[in-house]
Design an enzyme around this catalytic site. Structure first.
Site, PDB file in Angstrom:
ATOM      1  N   ASN A   1      28.895  54.957  55.995  1.00  0.00           N
ATOM      2  CA  ASN A   1      28.738  55.836  54.835  1.00  0.00           C
ATOM      3  C   ASN A   1      27.961  57.078  55.226  1.00  0.00           C
ATOM      4  O   ASN A   1      27.082  57.042  56.082  1.00  0.00           O
ATOM      5  CB  ASN A   1      28.079  55.089  53.670  1.00  0.00           C
TER       6      ASN A   1
ATOM      7  N   PHE B   1      22.588  60.548  49.682  1.00  0.00           N
ATOM      8  CA  PHE B   1      21.784  60.386  48.461  1.00  0.00           C
ATOM      9  C   PHE B   1      22.453  61.003  47.226  1.00  0.00           C
ATOM     10  O   PHE B   1      21.820  61.768  46.478  1.00  0.00           O
ATOM     11  CB  PHE B   1      20.380  61.004  48.625  1.00  0.00           C
TER      12      PHE B   1
ATOM     13  N   SER C   1      17.380  57.136  55.999  1.00  0.00           N
ATOM     14  CA  SER C   1      18.793  57.457  55.806  1.00  0.00           C
ATOM     15  C   SER C   1      19.206  58.510  56.832  1.00  0.00           C
ATOM     16  O   SER C   1      18.513  59.519  56.984  1.00  0.00           O
ATOM     17  CB  SER C   1      19.049  58.006  54.406  1.00  0.00           C
TER      18      SER C   1
ATOM     19  N   ASN D   1      21.674  60.432  56.549  1.00  0.00           N
ATOM     20  CA  ASN D   1      22.564  61.415  55.921  1.00  0.00           C
ATOM     21  C   ASN D   1      21.847  62.551  55.203  1.00  0.00           C
ATOM     22  O   ASN D   1      22.476  63.349  54.529  1.00  0.00           O
ATOM     23  CB  ASN D   1      23.508  60.685  54.965  1.00  0.00           C
ATOM     24  N   THR D   2      20.521  62.607  55.312  1.00  0.00           N
ATOM     25  CA  THR D   2      19.768  63.748  54.790  1.00  0.00           C
ATOM     26  C   THR D   2      19.049  64.385  55.974  1.00  0.00           C
ATOM     27  O   THR D   2      18.162  63.761  56.570  1.00  0.00           O
ATOM     28  CB  THR D   2      18.748  63.285  53.712  1.00  0.00           C
TER      29      THR D   2
ATOM     30  N   LYS E   1      10.945  51.821  54.511  1.00  0.00           N
ATOM     31  CA  LYS E   1      12.209  51.354  55.113  1.00  0.00           C
ATOM     32  C   LYS E   1      12.540  52.195  56.335  1.00  0.00           C
ATOM     33  O   LYS E   1      12.602  53.421  56.259  1.00  0.00           O
ATOM     34  CB  LYS E   1      13.341  51.453  54.083  1.00  0.00           C
TER      35      LYS E   1
ATOM     36  N   ASN F   1      17.619  50.203  57.972  1.00  0.00           N
ATOM     37  CA  ASN F   1      18.689  50.996  57.374  1.00  0.00           C
ATOM     38  C   ASN F   1      19.926  50.932  58.293  1.00  0.00           C
ATOM     39  O   ASN F   1      19.963  50.133  59.226  1.00  0.00           O
ATOM     40  CB  ASN F   1      18.200  52.435  57.192  1.00  0.00           C
TER      41      ASN F   1
HETATM   42  C1  LIG Z   1      27.495  52.485  51.047  1.00  0.00           C
HETATM   43  C2  LIG Z   1      26.066  52.320  51.425  1.00  0.00           C
HETATM   44  C3  LIG Z   1      25.101  53.090  50.805  1.00  0.00           C
HETATM   45  C4  LIG Z   1      23.765  52.939  51.139  1.00  0.00           C
HETATM   46  N1  LIG Z   1      22.819  53.676  50.499  1.00  0.00           N
HETATM   47  C5  LIG Z   1      21.502  53.457  50.753  1.00  0.00           C
HETATM   48  C6  LIG Z   1      20.498  54.143  50.027  1.00  0.00           C
HETATM   49  O1  LIG Z   1      20.775  54.935  49.135  1.00  0.00           O
HETATM   50  N2  LIG Z   1      19.208  53.894  50.359  1.00  0.00           N
HETATM   51  C7  LIG Z   1      18.837  52.998  51.324  1.00  0.00           C
HETATM   52  O2  LIG Z   1      17.650  52.787  51.555  1.00  0.00           O
HETATM   53  N3  LIG Z   1      19.779  52.324  52.015  1.00  0.00           N
HETATM   54  C8  LIG Z   1      21.087  52.526  51.752  1.00  0.00           C
HETATM   55  N4  LIG Z   1      22.038  51.835  52.439  1.00  0.00           N
HETATM   56  C9  LIG Z   1      21.619  50.919  53.535  1.00  0.00           C
HETATM   57  C10 LIG Z   1      21.510  49.469  53.065  1.00  0.00           C
HETATM   58  O3  LIG Z   1      20.520  49.321  52.083  1.00  0.00           O
HETATM   59  C11 LIG Z   1      21.195  48.541  54.251  1.00  0.00           C
HETATM   60  O4  LIG Z   1      19.937  48.884  54.771  1.00  0.00           O
HETATM   61  C12 LIG Z   1      22.239  48.637  55.364  1.00  0.00           C
HETATM   62  O5  LIG Z   1      23.531  48.795  54.831  1.00  0.00           O
HETATM   63  C13 LIG Z   1      22.252  47.412  56.259  1.00  0.00           C
HETATM   64  O6  LIG Z   1      22.566  46.234  55.528  1.00  0.00           O
HETATM   65  P1  LIG Z   1      24.059  45.617  55.481  1.00  0.00           P
HETATM   66  O7  LIG Z   1      24.541  45.541  56.896  1.00  0.00           O
HETATM   67  O8  LIG Z   1      23.887  44.266  54.831  1.00  0.00           O
HETATM   68  O9  LIG Z   1      24.856  46.529  54.651  1.00  0.00           O
HETATM   69  C14 LIG Z   1      23.391  51.980  52.135  1.00  0.00           C
HETATM   70  C15 LIG Z   1      24.371  51.212  52.752  1.00  0.00           C
HETATM   71  C16 LIG Z   1      25.693  51.366  52.414  1.00  0.00           C
HETATM   72  C17 LIG Z   1      26.730  50.501  53.094  1.00  0.00           C
END
Ligand SMILES: Cc1cc2nc3c(=O)[nH]c(=O)nc-3n(C[C@H](O)[C@H](O)[C@H](O)COP(=O)(O)O)c2cc1C
Length: 358
Positions: free
Chosen positions: A113, A117, A176, A178-179, A218, A247
């Protein structure tokens, strides 16, 4: 009684849709009360745990990013999660990056992704929190900074000030990918300043008679040994309530198969499991287990959750595996986790935390 799992029937329909549209559809279904149809969830005594002063019916939470605008917190709790984290919310609403910005890497059980934000901002988030009936499971607000903000640290302080009293814990998301510039807040001086300022905001709230609310940070999985040394030094010095590890990653393991593997953004799901658990284990070791850790990254089974717990996680979170396994996964993880804890003769999940290091 176990409810029938309809996900295998719905999945082909969801996966034919564009990934972001499928996500929005899922949120709509939850808003319409889909999870109220499920029976009572499985929360045996062995899974109950207390971490940073909060009581969790089980250690499995939904990770941030699923419910960016706090639209469906009680519905997520009803799926069986022991806690829910919503956000990342930024002070002002923002669109995020142009679409497409969410990609399923089906053959790799992964997701990329680059949302950046996208969210409706603090006013909307607060409205949602106050409109929903609060449940009895912990809820965490994950706060971030607007892309256009000159003083990113001030945005985190704003988030905590405005959400204080509405959230059981806070996550300061500085990882993140992406910022632009956000991850540099993980550097030693920036991190110390950031933690000092958010903790100062909390002190001011406590002086106004608000209760103590834990603040977690985080972090990314893409950290060098010296990054980890810096972060843990500051976390210990500032007596941080917890770290969330981790993350998404900006790296791309060489064994990825899917054609979308080179899309820009953060990679999550199965390929992140080992990498994020390694960072978690290192942090647990360096901090000698003194700072509670939430393990997240690539969990798709009870065995994965158990690995993170043994590596040092007091709680775990997941997101990407839901895309492939559906919401029934939460109950399966808890049942398998109980079997694994019992097999190794642990009487509680807390007893297994960090077991690999003992
Ligand atoms: C589509 C998507 C959007 C995410 N958006 C955020 C976010 O806004 N803030 C954040 O702290 N982590 C965000 N994450 C990261 C997840 O909270 C997590 O840390 C990461 O995906 C690893 O866990 P997973 O492998 O179980 O998905 C996002 C992950 C995905 C897949």
């Amino acid at each position: 009684m176990m409810a029938i799992d309809l996900f295998p029937i719905i999945k082909p329909f969801l996966h034919r849709m564009d990934a972001e549209k499928a996500h929005n559809f899922t949120i709509q279904c939850l808003k319409m009360g889909f999870s109220s149809l499920l029976g009572p969830r499985y929360n045996p005594e062995i899974l109950k745990t207390t971490v940073f002063g909060l009581h969790f019916p089980n250690p499995v939470g939904i990770a941030a990013g699923f419910d960016k605008n706090a639209d469906v917190i009680p519905a997520v709790h009803k799926l069986g999660f022991g806690f829910a984290e919503a956000g990342t919310v930024t002070p002002l609403p923002q669109e995020g990056n142009p679409t497409p910005r969410l990609f399923r890497l089906t053959s790799d059980k992964a997701v990329i992704n680059r949302f950046g934000f996208n969210n409706k901002g603090l006013d909307y988030f607060i409205h949602q929190l106050t409109a929903q009936k609060p449940g009895n499971k912990p809820f965490g607000a994950n706060v971030g900074a607007n892309k256009s903000s000159d003083d990113k640290t001030a945005d985190y302080v704003k988030g905590i000030n405005r959400l204080y009293g509405l959230s059981d814990y806070f996550t300061v998301n500085i990882s993140s990918p992406n910022t632009p510039g956000l991850r540099s807040l993980q550097s030693k001086e920036a991190l110390e300043d950031l933690i000092s300022r958010v903790q100062e905001a909390r002190r001011a709230k406590i002086a106004e008679s608000y209760p103590y609310v834990p603040i977690l940070v985080k972090i990314a999985p893409d950290l060098t040994k010296s990054d980890i040394a810096d972060i843990t030094e500051i976390a210990l010095k500032k007596q941080l309530d917890g770290l969330i590890v981790s993350n998404t990653t900006i790296t791309r393991p060489t064994n990825l198969q899917h054609k979308s593997k080179d899309q820009a953004g953060g990679l999550s799901g199965s390929p992140l499991m080992e990498m994020s658990t390694e960072v978690l284990a290192k942090i647990y070791k360096v901090t000698e287990g003194k700072i509670p850790l939430i393990g997240v990254g690539g969990i798709s089974s009870g065995a994965d959750a158990y690995k993170k717990i043994r590596a040092g996680a007091s709680l775990v979170q997941l997101y990407s595996a839901l895309v492939y396994e559906g919401p029934g996964l939460v109950e399966r993880i808890k049942r398998d986790l109980v079997a694994l804890l019992e097999k190794d003769r642990f009487s509680s999940v807390a007893d297994a935390v960090g077991a690999d290091h003992k």
